[in-house]
Write a protein that holds these residues in place. Structure first.
Motif, PDB file in Angstrom:
ATOM      1  N   SER A  56       0.820  -1.210   0.000  1.00  0.00           N
ATOM      2  CA  SER A  56       0.000   0.000   0.000  1.00  0.00           C
ATOM      3  C   SER A  56       0.858   1.266   0.000  1.00  0.00           C
ATOM      4  N   LEU A  57       2.167   1.094  -0.268  1.00  0.00           N
ATOM      5  CA  LEU A  57       3.119   2.199  -0.397  1.00  0.00           C
ATOM      6  C   LEU A  57       3.251   3.021   0.887  1.00  0.00           C
ATOM      7  N   ASN A  58       3.178   2.359   2.030  1.00  0.00           N
ATOM      8  CA  ASN A  58       3.342   3.018   3.325  1.00  0.00           C
ATOM      9  C   ASN A  58       4.833   3.153   3.621  1.00  0.00           C
ATOM     10  N   LEU A  59       5.309   4.381   3.740  1.00  0.00           N
ATOM     11  CA  LEU A  59       6.738   4.646   3.942  1.00  0.00           C
ATOM     12  C   LEU A  59       7.249   4.050   5.253  1.00  0.00           C
ATOM     13  N   LEU A  60       6.465   4.152   6.332  1.00  0.00           N
ATOM     14  CA  LEU A  60       6.903   3.587   7.613  1.00  0.00           C
ATOM     15  C   LEU A  60       7.024   2.063   7.534  1.00  0.00           C
ATOM     16  N   SER A  61       6.139   1.426   6.785  1.00  0.00           N
ATOM     17  CA  SER A  61       6.244  -0.020   6.611  1.00  0.00           C
ATOM     18  C   SER A  61       7.499  -0.385   5.828  1.00  0.00           C
ATOM     19  N   LEU A  62       7.810   0.396   4.805  1.00  0.00           N
ATOM     20  CA  LEU A  62       9.036   0.147   4.038  1.00  0.00           C
ATOM     21  C   LEU A  62      10.259   0.288   4.941  1.00  0.00           C
ATOM     22  N   LEU A  63      10.296   1.313   5.768  1.00  0.00           N
ATOM     23  CA  LEU A  63      11.415   1.484   6.695  1.00  0.00           C
ATOM     24  C   LEU A  63      11.481   0.327   7.687  1.00  0.00           C
ATOM     25  N   ALA A  64      10.327  -0.107   8.184  1.00  0.00           N
ATOM     26  CA  ALA A  64      10.298  -1.236   9.124  1.00  0.00           C
ATOM     27  C   ALA A  64      10.857  -2.490   8.462  1.00  0.00           C
ATOM     28  N   VAL A  65      10.473  -2.754   7.226  1.00  0.00           N
ATOM     29  CA  VAL A  65      10.964  -3.938   6.518  1.00  0.00           C
ATOM     30  C   VAL A  65      12.473  -3.850   6.314  1.00  0.00           C
ATOM     31  N   LEU A  66      12.978  -2.683   5.976  1.00  0.00           N
ATOM     32  CA  LEU A  66      14.421  -2.519   5.809  1.00  0.00           C
ATOM     33  C   LEU A  66      15.153  -2.776   7.128  1.00  0.00           C
ATOM     34  N   VAL A  67      14.584  -2.322   8.233  1.00  0.00           N
ATOM     35  CA  VAL A  67      15.190  -2.587   9.548  1.00  0.00           C
ATOM     36  C   VAL A  67      15.126  -4.080   9.858  1.00  0.00           C
ATOM     37  N   PHE A  68      13.964  -4.718   9.624  1.00  0.00           N
ATOM     38  CA  PHE A  68      13.829  -6.163   9.865  1.00  0.00           C
ATOM     39  C   PHE A  68      14.899  -6.930   9.107  1.00  0.00           C
ATOM     40  N   LEU A  69      15.006  -6.639   7.813  1.00  0.00           N
ATOM     41  CA  LEU A  69      15.963  -7.366   6.972  1.00  0.00           C
ATOM     42  C   LEU A  69      17.404  -7.087   7.389  1.00  0.00           C
ATOM     43  N   GLY A  70      17.705  -5.839   7.666  1.00  0.00           N
ATOM     44  CA  GLY A  70      19.062  -5.493   8.080  1.00  0.00           C
ATOM     45  C   GLY A  70      19.470  -6.198   9.360  1.00  0.00           C
ATOM     46  N   VAL A  71      18.594  -6.168  10.348  1.00  0.00           N
ATOM     47  CA  VAL A  71      18.897  -6.838  11.619  1.00  0.00           C
ATOM     48  C   VAL A  71      18.996  -8.350  11.421  1.00  0.00           C
ATOM     49  N   ALA A  72      18.127  -8.915  10.595  1.00  0.00           N
ATOM     50  CA  ALA A  72      18.177 -10.359  10.332  1.00  0.00           C
ATOM     51  C   ALA A  72      19.485 -10.760   9.663  1.00  0.00           C
ATOM     52  N   ILE A  73      19.926  -9.985   8.701  1.00  0.00           N
ATOM     53  CA  ILE A  73      21.175 -10.297   7.996  1.00  0.00           C
ATOM     54  C   ILE A  73      22.363 -10.191   8.950  1.00  0.00           C
ATOM     55  N   ILE A  74      22.399  -9.126   9.732  1.00  0.00           N
ATOM     56  CA  ILE A  74      23.499  -8.947  10.691  1.00  0.00           C
ATOM     57  C   ILE A  74      23.488 -10.070  11.730  1.00  0.00           C
ATOM     58  N   THR A  75      22.313 -10.402  12.254  1.00  0.00           N
ATOM     59  CA  THR A  75      22.204 -11.468  13.253  1.00  0.00           C
ATOM     60  C   THR A  75      22.648 -12.808  12.683  1.00  0.00           C
ATOM     61  N   ALA A  76      22.206 -13.123  11.473  1.00  0.00           N
ATOM     62  CA  ALA A  76      22.597 -14.392  10.848  1.00  0.00           C
ATOM     63  C   ALA A  76      24.109 -14.467  10.661  1.00  0.00           C
ATOM     64  N   GLN A  77      24.712 -13.374  10.266  1.00  0.00           N
ATOM     65  CA  GLN A  77      26.159 -13.363  10.064  1.00  0.00           C
ATOM     66  C   GLN A  77      26.901 -13.499  11.399  1.00  0.00           C
ATOM     67  N   LEU A  78      26.390 -12.839  12.440  1.00  0.00           N
ATOM     68  CA  LEU A  78      27.005 -12.967  13.773  1.00  0.00           C
ATOM     69  C   LEU A  78      26.896 -14.399  14.308  1.00  0.00           C
ATOM     70  N   VAL A  79      25.720 -14.973  14.185  1.00  0.00           N
ATOM     71  CA  VAL A  79      25.513 -16.348  14.672  1.00  0.00           C
ATOM     72  C   VAL A  79      26.404 -17.308  13.900  1.00  0.00           C
ATOM     73  N   ARG A  80      26.490 -17.123  12.605  1.00  0.00           N
ATOM     74  CA  ARG A  80      27.338 -17.975  11.772  1.00  0.00           C
ATOM     75  C   ARG A  80      28.801 -17.795  12.136  1.00  0.00           C
ATOM     76  N   GLY A  81      29.221 -16.550  12.337  1.00  0.00           N
ATOM     77  CA  GLY A  81      30.599 -16.256  12.690  1.00  0.00           C
ATOM     78  C   GLY A  81      30.994 -16.801  14.047  1.00  0.00           C
ATOM     79  N   LEU A  82      30.041 -16.859  14.966  1.00  0.00           N
ATOM     80  CA  LEU A  82      30.309 -17.393  16.294  1.00  0.00           C
ATOM     81  C   LEU A  82      30.194 -18.919  16.337  1.00  0.00           C
ATOM     82  N   GLY A  83      29.758 -19.505  15.232  1.00  0.00           N
ATOM     83  CA  GLY A  83      29.645 -20.962  15.156  1.00  0.00           C
ATOM     84  C   GLY A  83      28.473 -21.550  15.914  1.00  0.00           C
ATOM     85  N   LEU A  84      27.430 -20.757  16.149  1.00  0.00           N
ATOM     86  CA  LEU A  84      26.253 -21.237  16.901  1.00  0.00           C
ATOM     87  C   LEU A  84      25.271 -21.944  15.983  1.00  0.00           C
TER      88      LEU A  84
END
Length: 154
Positions: free
Chosen positions: A126-154
């Motif tokens: 529905s072209l909601n700017l706040l939703s787009l920002l939320a999705v970018l934050v979700f994805l960014g945090v998920a990518i960083i978390t996955a890389q940290l978990v992988r790097g720590l060998g968990l």
């Protein structure tokens, strides 16, 4: 490389995504309501909890259709598993980690005033700017978390 990440193929992911997109589109176009799962979860709790946070007027007004919406998701998964005889995906992640992850995701959904389905599917569509920002934050945090978990060998 695709076989490594999708050993059972991609067709069921594509079919599921299309069906979810069609369902939330039909819901929004037919009623003007957003089918995000965090609001479905909170609304279902309005049946069982008398806490003021779950007894909001918008939850009480919409809890019948939201309960049916949630039941349809469970029924769809059951039909996929038992009706079509498809294998159940198995994870090697320990149950306590899954519970902690679920708690963190649920807390984040409440904190972010919605979940990935509400913001990512309905809000972005529905072209909601706040939703787009939320999705970018979700994805960014998920990518960083996955890389940290992988790097720590968990």
């Amino acid at each position: 490389m695709i076989d490594t990440y999708f050993p059972l193929g991609m067709q069921h992911y594509l079919a599921g995504g299309l069906l979810i997109g069609l369902a939330v589109s039909a819901l929004y176009l037919g009623t003007g309501l957003v089918g995000g799962m965090s609001s479905v979860f909170s609304t279902v709790w309005s049946w069982f909890s008398r806490c003021p946070g779950f007894q909001r007027e918008d939850f009480l007004r919409s809890r019948n259709w939201r309960l049916l919406f949630a039941a349809g998701l469970v029924l769809g998964a059951a039909l996929w598993r038992y009706g079509l005889g498809n294998p159940v995906p198995v994870t090697e992640i320990p149950v306590p980690y899954l519970l902690i992850g679920g708690f963190i995701a649920g807390f984040g959904a409440r904190l972010g005033n919605g979940c990935t389905s509400g913001h990512g599917i309905c809000g972005v569509a529905s072209l909601n700017l706040l939703s787009l920002l939320a999705v970018l934050v979700f994805l960014g945090v998920a990518i960083i978390t996955a890389q940290l978990v992988r790097g720590l060998g968990l």
